[in-house]
Write a protein that holds these residues in place. Sequence first.
Motif, PDB file in Angstrom:
ATOM      1  N   ALA A  87      -2.802  -9.326  -5.773  1.00  0.00           N
ATOM      2  CA  ALA A  87      -2.307  -8.246  -4.614  1.00  0.00           C
ATOM      3  C   ALA A  87      -0.936  -8.135  -5.031  1.00  0.00           C
ATOM      4  CB  ALA A  87      -2.672  -8.604  -3.054  1.00  0.00           C
ATOM      5  N   ALA A  88      -0.160  -9.164  -5.415  1.00  0.00           N
ATOM      6  CA  ALA A  88       1.429  -9.112  -5.760  1.00  0.00           C
ATOM      7  C   ALA A  88       1.599  -8.340  -7.017  1.00  0.00           C
ATOM      8  CB  ALA A  88       1.644 -10.696  -6.025  1.00  0.00           C
ATOM      9  N   GLU A  89       0.589  -8.084  -7.783  1.00  0.00           N
ATOM     10  CA  GLU A  89       0.877  -7.285  -8.884  1.00  0.00           C
ATOM     11  C   GLU A  89       0.575  -5.760  -8.490  1.00  0.00           C
ATOM     12  OE1 GLU A  89      -0.040  -9.411 -13.067  1.00  0.00           O
ATOM     13  OE2 GLU A  89      -1.569  -9.642 -11.657  1.00  0.00           O
ATOM     14  N   MET A  96      -3.706   2.666   1.678  1.00  0.00           N
ATOM     15  CA  MET A  96      -3.437   1.324   1.144  1.00  0.00           C
ATOM     16  C   MET A  96      -2.323   0.599   2.221  1.00  0.00           C
ATOM     17  SD  MET A  96      -1.858   0.171  -2.376  1.00  0.00           S
ATOM     18  CE  MET A  96      -0.239   0.576  -2.170  1.00  0.00           C
ATOM     19  N   THR A  97      -1.348   1.127   2.732  1.00  0.00           N
ATOM     20  CA  THR A  97      -0.589   0.535   3.744  1.00  0.00           C
ATOM     21  C   THR A  97      -1.415   0.030   4.740  1.00  0.00           C
ATOM     22  OG1 THR A  97       1.128   2.239   3.089  1.00  0.00           O
ATOM     23  CG2 THR A  97       1.476   1.088   5.371  1.00  0.00           C
ATOM     24  N   ARG A 155      -1.563  -3.910   5.541  1.00  0.00           N
ATOM     25  CA  ARG A 155      -1.233  -4.679   6.832  1.00  0.00           C
ATOM     26  C   ARG A 155      -2.386  -5.416   7.588  1.00  0.00           C
ATOM     27  NH1 ARG A 155       2.486   0.384   8.248  1.00  0.00           N
ATOM     28  NH2 ARG A 155       4.386  -0.361   7.430  1.00  0.00           N
ATOM     29  N   ARG A 156      -3.644  -4.771   7.600  1.00  0.00           N
ATOM     30  CA  ARG A 156      -4.802  -5.778   8.227  1.00  0.00           C
ATOM     31  C   ARG A 156      -4.893  -6.922   7.271  1.00  0.00           C
ATOM     32  NH1 ARG A 156      -7.858  -0.313   8.242  1.00  0.00           N
ATOM     33  NH2 ARG A 156      -8.538  -0.959   6.367  1.00  0.00           N
ATOM     34  N   ALA A 157      -4.654  -7.076   6.135  1.00  0.00           N
ATOM     35  CA  ALA A 157      -4.866  -8.169   5.372  1.00  0.00           C
ATOM     36  C   ALA A 157      -3.899  -9.287   5.322  1.00  0.00           C
ATOM     37  CB  ALA A 157      -5.026  -7.815   3.770  1.00  0.00           C
ATOM     38  N   PRO A 212     -10.241  -9.138  -0.935  1.00  0.00           N
ATOM     39  CA  PRO A 212     -11.351  -8.210  -0.886  1.00  0.00           C
ATOM     40  C   PRO A 212     -11.254  -6.945  -0.252  1.00  0.00           C
ATOM     41  CG  PRO A 212     -12.009 -10.725  -0.440  1.00  0.00           C
ATOM     42  CD  PRO A 212     -10.496 -10.747  -0.615  1.00  0.00           C
ATOM     43  N   GLN A 213     -10.500  -6.882   0.777  1.00  0.00           N
ATOM     44  CA  GLN A 213     -10.195  -5.681   1.508  1.00  0.00           C
ATOM     45  C   GLN A 213      -9.444  -4.699   0.594  1.00  0.00           C
ATOM     46  OE1 GLN A 213      -9.383  -8.668   2.574  1.00  0.00           O
ATOM     47  NE2 GLN A 213      -8.637  -8.734   4.671  1.00  0.00           N
TER      48      GLN A 213
END
Length: 177
Positions: A36-38, A84-85, A89-91, A146-147
């Motif tokens: 996710a960081a990438e 995506m935002t 945020r949910r993750a 996963p999300q």
Amino acid sequence: MNLKIVLVASAMALGVAGCMTPTATAPVAPIAVTTAAEFIPTATSSNLFEIESSRLALQRSRDPEVRRFAQQMIRDHNAATRRMTSVVRRAGLPMPPPAMNAKHQQMLATVQAAPDFDAAYVNAQLMAHQEAVALFTSYSQNGDVPQLAQFAGATLPTLEMHLEHVQGLRGGAARAM
């Protein structure tokens, strides 16, 4: 199999990039993004490039097909950014401020300075969508959140549709020359 998809997408991108005009940017490099960081900053930059270059197209292009495509890019990529935002945020992940990376900044500058704006815009959109399809494919198959991987997979058909559309625009422009 995942590496196979990335290699095939890269080979296709290189083949198309070889046919581009001098105003086009460098060929698409293989993309294997699994974190996710990438993914988040790269996808954010990609969406912002799509939106900003398309706003420019609405100001500068007189071609009705290019203008329709630009309107669709603004609408669809703004929606993708919002989705995506929300997923990020949910993750519980940090969402970077909206900013283009150096590559997307250079692509935008190239489009802005091009004497044949429409050709430069279409070529940049082609490259950007090839990269986006490779990015979202890679992350949807191998992503660590996963999300977010599900979001990438759900967004992929729209990006593929954009890629087909811009290929048609490019083909039309080539026939008109």
